[in-house]
Structure formats: structure tokens, C-alpha cells
Design a protein around this motif. Sequence first.
Motif, PDB file in Angstrom:
ATOM      1  N   PRO A   1       0.883  -1.270   0.140  1.00 54.56           N
ATOM      2  CA  PRO A   1       0.132  -0.061  -0.053  1.00 54.56           C
ATOM      3  C   PRO A   1       0.902   1.231  -0.036  1.00 54.56           C
ATOM      4  CG  PRO A   1       0.370  -0.651   2.297  1.00 54.56           C
ATOM      5  CD  PRO A   1       1.066  -1.635   1.291  1.00 54.56           C
ATOM      6  N   GLU A   2       0.241   2.463  -0.065  1.00 52.74           N
ATOM      7  CA  GLU A   2       1.139   3.733  -0.030  1.00 52.74           C
ATOM      8  C   GLU A   2       0.287   4.125   1.199  1.00 52.74           C
ATOM      9  OE1 GLU A   2       1.186   6.207  -3.448  1.00 52.74           O
ATOM     10  OE2 GLU A   2       0.636   7.908  -2.285  1.00 52.74           O
ATOM     11  N   TYR A   3       1.329   4.686   2.234  1.00 52.98           N
ATOM     12  CA  TYR A   3       1.119   5.503   3.249  1.00 52.98           C
ATOM     13  C   TYR A   3       1.802   6.968   3.436  1.00 52.98           C
ATOM     14  CZ  TYR A   3      -0.405   0.966   5.292  1.00 52.98           C
ATOM     15  OH  TYR A   3      -0.847  -0.357   5.864  1.00 52.98           O
ATOM     16  N   ASN A   4       1.282   7.864   3.288  1.00 58.58           N
ATOM     17  CA  ASN A   4       1.674   9.320   3.606  1.00 58.58           C
ATOM     18  C   ASN A   4       2.784   9.339   2.287  1.00 58.58           C
ATOM     19  OD1 ASN A   4       0.232  10.087   5.581  1.00 58.58           O
ATOM     20  ND2 ASN A   4       1.291   9.196   6.896  1.00 58.58           N
TER      21      ASN A   4
ATOM     22  N   VAL B   1       2.680  -4.829  -7.123  1.00 55.45           N
ATOM     23  CA  VAL B   1       1.161  -4.867  -7.147  1.00 55.45           C
ATOM     24  C   VAL B   1       0.993  -3.882  -5.977  1.00 55.45           C
ATOM     25  CG1 VAL B   1      -1.097  -5.999  -6.586  1.00 55.45           C
ATOM     26  CG2 VAL B   1       0.921  -7.379  -7.726  1.00 55.45           C
ATOM     27  N   SER B   2       0.565  -2.694  -6.309  1.00 54.88           N
ATOM     28  CA  SER B   2       0.280  -1.607  -5.133  1.00 54.88           C
ATOM     29  C   SER B   2      -1.243  -1.172  -5.177  1.00 54.88           C
ATOM     30  CB  SER B   2       1.234  -0.497  -5.798  1.00 54.88           C
ATOM     31  OG  SER B   2       0.841   0.144  -6.756  1.00 54.88           O
ATOM     32  N   TYR B   3      -1.351  -0.632  -4.176  1.00 54.16           N
ATOM     33  CA  TYR B   3      -2.781   0.183  -3.987  1.00 54.16           C
ATOM     34  C   TYR B   3      -2.840   1.034  -3.075  1.00 54.16           C
ATOM     35  CZ  TYR B   3      -2.408  -2.952   0.142  1.00 54.16           C
ATOM     36  OH  TYR B   3      -1.944  -3.473   1.193  1.00 54.16           O
ATOM     37  N   GLY B   4      -3.982   1.984  -3.261  1.00 53.74           N
ATOM     38  CA  GLY B   4      -4.016   2.862  -2.134  1.00 53.74           C
ATOM     39  C   GLY B   4      -5.287   3.927  -2.665  1.00 53.74           C
ATOM     40  N   GLY B   5      -5.036   5.172  -2.384  1.00 59.62           N
ATOM     41  CA  GLY B   5      -6.051   6.171  -2.864  1.00 59.62           C
ATOM     42  C   GLY B   5      -5.897   6.721  -4.263  1.00 59.62           C
ATOM     43  N   LEU B   6      -5.862   7.974  -4.493  1.00 59.70           N
ATOM     44  CA  LEU B   6      -5.845   8.214  -5.871  1.00 59.70           C
ATOM     45  C   LEU B   6      -4.592   7.681  -6.767  1.00 59.70           C
ATOM     46  CD1 LEU B   6      -6.268  12.335  -5.798  1.00 59.70           C
ATOM     47  CD2 LEU B   6      -7.582  10.608  -6.816  1.00 59.70           C
TER      48      LEU B   6
ATOM     49  N   GLY C   1      -0.825   3.856  -5.025  1.00 58.74           N
ATOM     50  CA  GLY C   1       0.391   3.166  -4.537  1.00 58.74           C
ATOM     51  C   GLY C   1       1.699   3.501  -5.478  1.00 58.74           C
ATOM     52  N   THR C   2       1.332   4.086  -6.331  1.00 61.74           N
ATOM     53  CA  THR C   2       2.614   4.236  -7.463  1.00 61.74           C
ATOM     54  C   THR C   2       3.620   4.984  -6.780  1.00 61.74           C
ATOM     55  OG1 THR C   2       1.332   6.182  -8.571  1.00 61.74           O
ATOM     56  CG2 THR C   2       1.090   3.705  -9.618  1.00 61.74           C
TER      57      THR C   2
END
Length: 189
Positions: free
Chosen positions: A80-83, A109-114, A117-118
Motif C-alpha cells: 500500500p501507500e502510506y503518506n 502490485v500496489s494499492y491506495g487512494g488516488l 500506491g505508485t
Amino acid sequence: MLSAAPPLRTALLVASVRPERLGSTVAAWAHERLDAHGGFEVDVVDLADVTLPAAHDGSGDTDAFRARLAAADAFVVVTPEYNHGYPGYLKIAIDSALAEWEGKPLAFVSYGGLAGGTRAVEQLRQVFAELQVVTVREAVAFPGVWDRFGPDGCLVDPARHEAAAKSMLDQLQWWGRTLRTARRADPAA
Ligand SMILES: Cc1cc2nc3c(=O)[nH]c(=O)nc-3n(C[C@H](O)[C@H](O)[C@H](O)COP(=O)(O)O)c2cc1C
């Protein structure tokens, strides 16, 4: 010939350790895509089940963790992406090993909001370059991850992501087989 190659031992790292995480759903999907692709033998390395000290003093599960990385010919990181970054515990995990990473390919393989996770992935590419890991170009990203999976854990709109996963895993397999052969011929990276 590449098509006759034995399965590629692949460690699927689950980077989120939050109790309420979506990471296990995304990782289950990634595992399913690896199995559906064929040619991969998957070891799910869930960081929530692995105790790695930030002090890097070799205690906890460090030896067992390193052995699992050493056994792998390729890696998939589900993050995921955090901050605008990647999880801190993933960095501890990365720094807990060295030679076990080297000369091997890795897919994200990433994920998150907008951004799906990139931003975390772009930072991880820099980190893994230092470890002589080849990060493959194709990746799968899930923006707005909350709306992507149904309550059954299945993707709401699978076609697009399955096509991206196929391209990514084709690249991972090519690099994995190629680098496995190269490491056997000359282990020094
Ligand atoms: C502390 C925290 C910070 C976050 N920061 C971002 C962010 O910068 N960008 C983003 O796209 N999503 C962000 N999110 C959303 C997460 O990517 C999303 O909640 C995701 O499900 C987290 O993965 P997990 O549920 O597997 O832990 C953040 C979530 C948390 C908990």
C-alpha cells in the motif's frame, strides 16, 4: 528452451501489517494471478507473521526470513501507500537481508487512494536498485482500492487488471528464468 524451464520459486511479500488491512485481499488476488499464469511456485511471505527487529541484530525471525528470500528466484511485493511512501516495516524487512535479494527480479502490485500506491512503488524501485534487484517495468496498481474488490474478495472489474498482471508476470518470468541461469553460471553479482 525457456518454455521447458522448471517453475520459478517466487516469494510473494505482503507489506501491510495492519490488523484491518486490505492487503490480504489484494495479496490473495495476486497469488491467484501467479497460479493462473503458470510457471510460478509461490511462497507467501506475509510480513504480519514475521518478526524482524528494527535494530537488525539478527534476532526474531531474521534467519528464517532470509532463508525464504534465498530460496526464491523472483519476488512480488504487494504494497500500500502510506503518506506518499511505502510501509516502514517493509523497509525493515528489505534491510534485514542483502545477498538474498541480489541478482533477482521483482514485480509490484500496489494499492491506495488516488495514485494507487505508485508513489510508494517509485521509491521502492530506488531502494531495490541498491540491492541489485531488477524491478520489472510493468506493474499493477489499484487506485481507490476500497471500491475495487467486492465483499467476496473478487475484483469488481477484473479484465483490465488481469491484462496488466499478465504483462507484468510475463516480464517477471522472463527475467526470473534469465537471471536464474545467469546466477548458476556465475553467482557473483
Ligand atoms: C497512515 C495512512 C496513510 C495513508 N496515506 C496514503 C497516501 O499517502 N496515499 C494514498 O493513496 N493512500 C493513502 N492511504 C490509504 C491506504 O493506501 C489504504 O487505506 C490502503 O488500504 C492501506 O493498505 P492496508 O489496508 O493494506 O494497510 C493511507 C492510509 C493510512 C492508514
